[in-house]
Enzyme design. Structure first.
Site, short mmCIF file in Angstrom:
data_model
loop_
_atom_site.label_atom_id
_atom_site.label_comp_id
_atom_site.label_asym_id
_atom_site.label_seq_id
_atom_site.Cartn_x
_atom_site.Cartn_y
_atom_site.Cartn_z
N CYS A 1 35.39 33.94 57.48
CA CYS A 1 35.22 33.44 56.12
C CYS A 1 33.75 33.62 55.72
O CYS A 1 32.85 33.40 56.52
CB CYS A 1 35.57 31.96 55.95
SG CYS A 1 37.29 31.61 56.27
N ARG B 1 33.67 39.40 56.90
CA ARG B 1 33.96 38.14 57.60
C ARG B 1 35.40 37.68 57.41
O ARG B 1 35.82 36.66 57.96
CB ARG B 1 33.02 37.04 57.12
CG ARG B 1 31.57 37.36 57.31
CD ARG B 1 30.70 36.26 56.78
NE ARG B 1 30.85 35.07 57.58
CZ ARG B 1 30.15 34.78 58.66
NH1 ARG B 1 29.22 35.63 59.07
NH2 ARG B 1 30.34 33.68 59.33
N LYS C 1 38.62 50.76 70.23
CA LYS C 1 38.32 51.35 68.92
C LYS C 1 39.60 51.92 68.30
O LYS C 1 39.87 51.72 67.13
CB LYS C 1 37.29 52.49 69.02
CG LYS C 1 35.87 52.10 69.28
CD LYS C 1 35.18 51.37 68.17
CE LYS C 1 35.40 49.89 68.26
NZ LYS C 1 34.44 49.06 68.91
N GLU D 1 42.17 49.02 67.28
CA GLU D 1 41.80 48.09 66.21
C GLU D 1 41.75 48.73 64.83
O GLU D 1 41.99 48.06 63.84
CB GLU D 1 40.50 47.35 66.51
CG GLU D 1 39.26 48.19 66.46
CD GLU D 1 38.00 47.40 66.78
OE1 GLU D 1 37.90 46.23 66.42
OE2 GLU D 1 37.09 47.99 67.39
N TRP E 1 39.27 34.29 55.96
CA TRP E 1 40.05 34.75 57.11
C TRP E 1 40.90 33.56 57.50
O TRP E 1 40.40 32.52 57.93
CB TRP E 1 39.12 35.15 58.27
CG TRP E 1 39.86 35.78 59.40
CD1 TRP E 1 40.24 37.09 59.52
CD2 TRP E 1 40.30 35.14 60.60
NE1 TRP E 1 40.89 37.29 60.71
CE2 TRP E 1 40.95 36.11 61.39
CE3 TRP E 1 40.24 33.83 61.09
CZ2 TRP E 1 41.51 35.84 62.63
CZ3 TRP E 1 40.80 33.55 62.32
CH2 TRP E 1 41.42 34.54 63.08
N HIS F 1 48.48 53.18 90.04
CA HIS F 1 49.05 51.89 90.43
C HIS F 1 49.89 51.29 89.31
O HIS F 1 50.08 50.08 89.26
CB HIS F 1 47.94 50.94 90.86
CG HIS F 1 47.16 51.45 92.03
ND1 HIS F 1 47.67 51.45 93.32
CD2 HIS F 1 45.95 52.04 92.11
CE1 HIS F 1 46.78 51.99 94.14
NE2 HIS F 1 45.73 52.37 93.42
N GLU G 1 36.33 50.67 75.83
CA GLU G 1 35.80 50.62 74.47
C GLU G 1 36.51 51.67 73.58
O GLU G 1 36.84 51.38 72.43
CB GLU G 1 34.28 50.84 74.53
CG GLU G 1 33.57 50.89 73.20
CD GLU G 1 33.72 49.66 72.31
OE1 GLU G 1 34.26 48.64 72.77
OE2 GLU G 1 33.33 49.75 71.14
N LYS H 1 34.80 40.32 61.23
CA LYS H 1 33.70 40.76 62.08
C LYS H 1 33.06 39.62 62.86
O LYS H 1 32.67 39.78 64.00
CB LYS H 1 32.64 41.46 61.24
CG LYS H 1 31.61 42.12 62.11
CD LYS H 1 31.10 43.38 61.51
CE LYS H 1 30.24 44.13 62.50
NZ LYS H 1 31.02 44.84 63.51
N ASN I 1 33.56 27.44 55.62
CA ASN I 1 33.81 28.36 56.73
C ASN I 1 33.77 27.52 58.00
O ASN I 1 32.79 26.83 58.25
CB ASN I 1 32.71 29.43 56.75
CG ASN I 1 32.66 30.19 58.08
OD1 ASN I 1 33.69 30.37 58.72
ND2 ASN I 1 31.49 30.63 58.47
N GLY I 2 34.87 27.59 58.77
CA GLY I 2 34.92 26.82 60.01
C GLY I 2 36.29 26.20 60.17
O GLY I 2 37.24 26.60 59.50
#
Ligand code: F6R
Length: 614
Positions: free
Chosen positions: A2, A27, A491, A494, A74, A510, A487, A609, A100-101
């Site tokens: 947010c 955000r 990428k 996402e 968000w 395995h 990584e 983010k 926000n929170g």
């Protein structure tokens, strides 16, 4: 998560709010809204979707008014829809709030408020705050500032809030705990508020970062007053912003992510500039120099981080163990904090975080601090909460990263961690002066090598076209490149929504080898170095099962070329530095595949983010 923005001044608030919301959209982008005050009337506009949807929703409606608040969401409590969008208004319509929170005790508070006759419209925890403040105000003879302060003492959880009073166009009230909040101080009683400084930077360089449990009153006439929510007066500490406006623009690129990938030669140079002495073969990091004893005597390093930053932490494990000979454990911050871990006073805890606001990482370091460990931060955002909570640290200096998928922040983190491992190795005498000299020269050449790698973009785009419709992908690496495989897979998943997994190449047999068929692209980092021959064998194993191999190889390689379906060449560098170069083609691959699949590369679905909730 947010983004919040607010304005109090002489100009129209709306353009400042909308521009600020666009900057903060990284955000969260589930819904957006603004509330603007004009002649004792709060004009509320909010809707599901992005800031551009909000603009379309507002259309030609009046947005006049010189004080206002805005929010990009968000979703946590309640689905992303128009009603749950912020701002929220109290039952009596007297105040509007953005938040926000997470208010953890919101259901208890809500129940009490319902018993007192309050009626709620949304599913959000934020609306509870609006009603709580209204309730306090109606039962006591205090002004809004006091009512907010008293109310916040009832709240358990995290908040960055701004409150606007329908009957007072001269004031805004802001407060924070565990979620970030910056106040910009303009001229003649003008104030700006943001979750970070990006909505503020073009108007003023003078900012105050609120501390936890602080509440601020911005008043056109009387100025800025700060108190703790326990009612202790504080003197505002005004700092000068180092952020530059150009860093927040796309600069001709289609997406921020692409711009940020291309910025890496520069961001890596900025990261080591002034910290290495090429002639003397020395590295100086003040964050380490100032606590030299802690580092030379450390029995163990614990690294806490999330997501891409956790991958940078894995590279650091290899670096510190190989170069400085200190045992390292790398932990997901979210697991570490709830696991009753063993932490000793001679441990060093490194927190890695681009945003410096990730809730789990922050909680993990708070816990480790209580147990006496020395806490070191590797953060990108200057002045962020984690950077302020740590005992010492090193900024990565990558500049603002706006694309939700982390790229240049990762390489800057790995660069800082490499410098750190080398500094400690130098102090502990675990590296020879010759090797240190060589590695410093090699680090200095990395920007050019990354530039060279970026020149393969057209070929990478061509390969992306072939694999863009894959439903699954496997990424393999060994040693220093195993975290790069993780990584690369992160990428791809996402931003393109293709299922992808990263594995240590030898682990493939395995289990994951069962997945391999002629449809399966397998991206392998097969650069020359310690594990080269072993990786070549792993490639053979994939080929024997008809998997498609896309290999990242060292320029001039001939062996892998014979086996792979495609190779992407990168310049040769030392084993310990290979992650910094080999990750670049994987970033570009994910970028192109996502664009070809029509995905919004900078704002992938469901993500934000800055993850300020646990
Ligand atoms: C992935 C990504 C995330 C972040 C993670 C931690 O591209 O960006 O996985 O790395 O949310 O964020 P920071 O580094 O801000 O703590």
């Amino acid at each position: 998560m947010c983004g919040i923005v607010a304005y109090l001044g002489d100009e129209n608030a709306y353009p400042v709010l909308i521009k600020g919301l666009k900057r903060l959209e990284y955000r969260g982008y589930d819904s957006a809204g603004v509330a603007i005050l004009k002649e004792n009337d709060i004009a509320l506009h909010k809707c599901k979707g992005k800031v551009s949807d909000l603009e379309a929703h507002i259309g030609d409606a009046s947005t006049d008014g010189t004080v206002g608040i805005g929010h990009t969401r968000w979703a946590t409590h309640g689905p992303p829809n128009d009603i749950n969008a912020h701002p929220h208004v109290s039952g009596d319509g007297e105040l509007a709030i953005i938040h926000n929170g997470i208010i953890e005790n919101y259901s208890t508070l809500k129940e009490e408020l319902i018993n007192r006759g309050h009626k709620f419209e949304s599913d959000t925890d934020t609306e509870v705050l609006a009603h709580l403040i209204e309730e306090v105000r109606s039962n006591t003879d205090v002004d809004l500032f006091e009512a907010v302060r008293i109310s916040l003492n009832e709240v358990v959880g995290a908040y960055a809030i701004v409150v606007m009073d329908r009957n007072n166009p001269n004031q805004l009230i802001a407060a924070k705990k565990s979620s970030p909040l910056v106040i910009g101080i303009g001229e003649d009683g003008t104030y700006y508020v943001g979750s970070d400084a990006t909505p503020i930077v073009e108007y003023t360089k003078n900012v105050v970062y609120l501390e936890d449990e602080e509440i601020a009153l911005m008043d056109r006439q009387t100025g800025l007053k700060i108190k703790t929510i326990q009612n202790r007066e504080k003197t505002p500490y005004i700092q000068e912003l180092e952020l530059h406006l150009e860093a927040l623009e796309k600069g001709g690129y289609d997406y921020f992510m692409l711009k940020e990938i291309y910025e890496q030669p520069r961001s890596i140079r900025d990261c080591f500039r002034g910290r290495m002495n090429l002639q003397k073969g020395m590295i100086r990091l003040s964050g380490i120099e100032n606590f030299e004893d802690k580092w030379t005597n450390a029995k163990r390093i614990l690294i806490v981080a999330c997501g891409t930053s956790w991958h940078a932490g894995l590279v650091a494990e290899y670096l510190f163990e190989d170069l400085a000979r200190i045992p390292v454990e790398v932990e997901y911050a979210s697991e570490f904090r709830y696991r009753n871990p063993i932490i000793n006073e001679d441990d060093i805890v490194i927190a890695i975080s681009q945003s410096g606001e990730t809730a789990d990482t922050l909680a993990a370091i708070k816990m480790a601090k209580k147990k006496g460990a020395h806490i070191f931060g590797v953060c990108n955002v200057v002045g962020s909460t984690i950077s302020r909570e740590t005992d010492s640290g090193c900024y990565t200096h990558a500049g603002p990263e706006i694309g939700v998928a982390s790229t240049k922040a990762f390489t800057a983190q790995v660069t800082v961690l490499t410098l750190m491992a080398l500094t400690v190795a130098q102090k502990r005498g675990t590296i020879s002066p010759e090797r240190l000299h060589r590695l410093i020269a090699e680090i200095n050449s990395l920007p050019d090598k990354i530039e060279q790698t970026l020149a393969s973009n057209d070929q990478i785009e061509f390969i992306s076209e072939i694999y863009k419709d894959a439903s699954n992908a496997l990424y393999l690496g060994r040693g220093f490149t195993f975290p790069v495989a993780l990584e690369g897979a992160l990428k791809l998943k996402e931003i393109s929504y293709i299922h992808a997994e990263g594995y240590p190449a030898a682990e493939m047999k395995h289990g994951p080898i069962a997945l391999i068929d002629e449809e399966m692209p397998v991206f392998v980092i097969a650069t020359q170095g310690q594990s080269y021959e072993k990786v070549v064998s792993n490639i053979q194993e994939v080929k024997a099962r008809k998997g498609k191999i896309i290999a990242i190889v060292t320029i001039g390689d001939t062996e892998v070329k014979k086996l792979a379906d495609h190779v992407i060449e990168i310049p040769k560098t030392d084993d310990v530095l290979v992650p910094l170069v080999s990750v670049v083609p994987l970033q570009l691959l994910s970028y192109h595949i996502a664009v070809m699949r029509g995905c919004n590369v900078d704002q992938p679905r469901n993500l934000a983010k800055s993850v300020t909730v646990e």
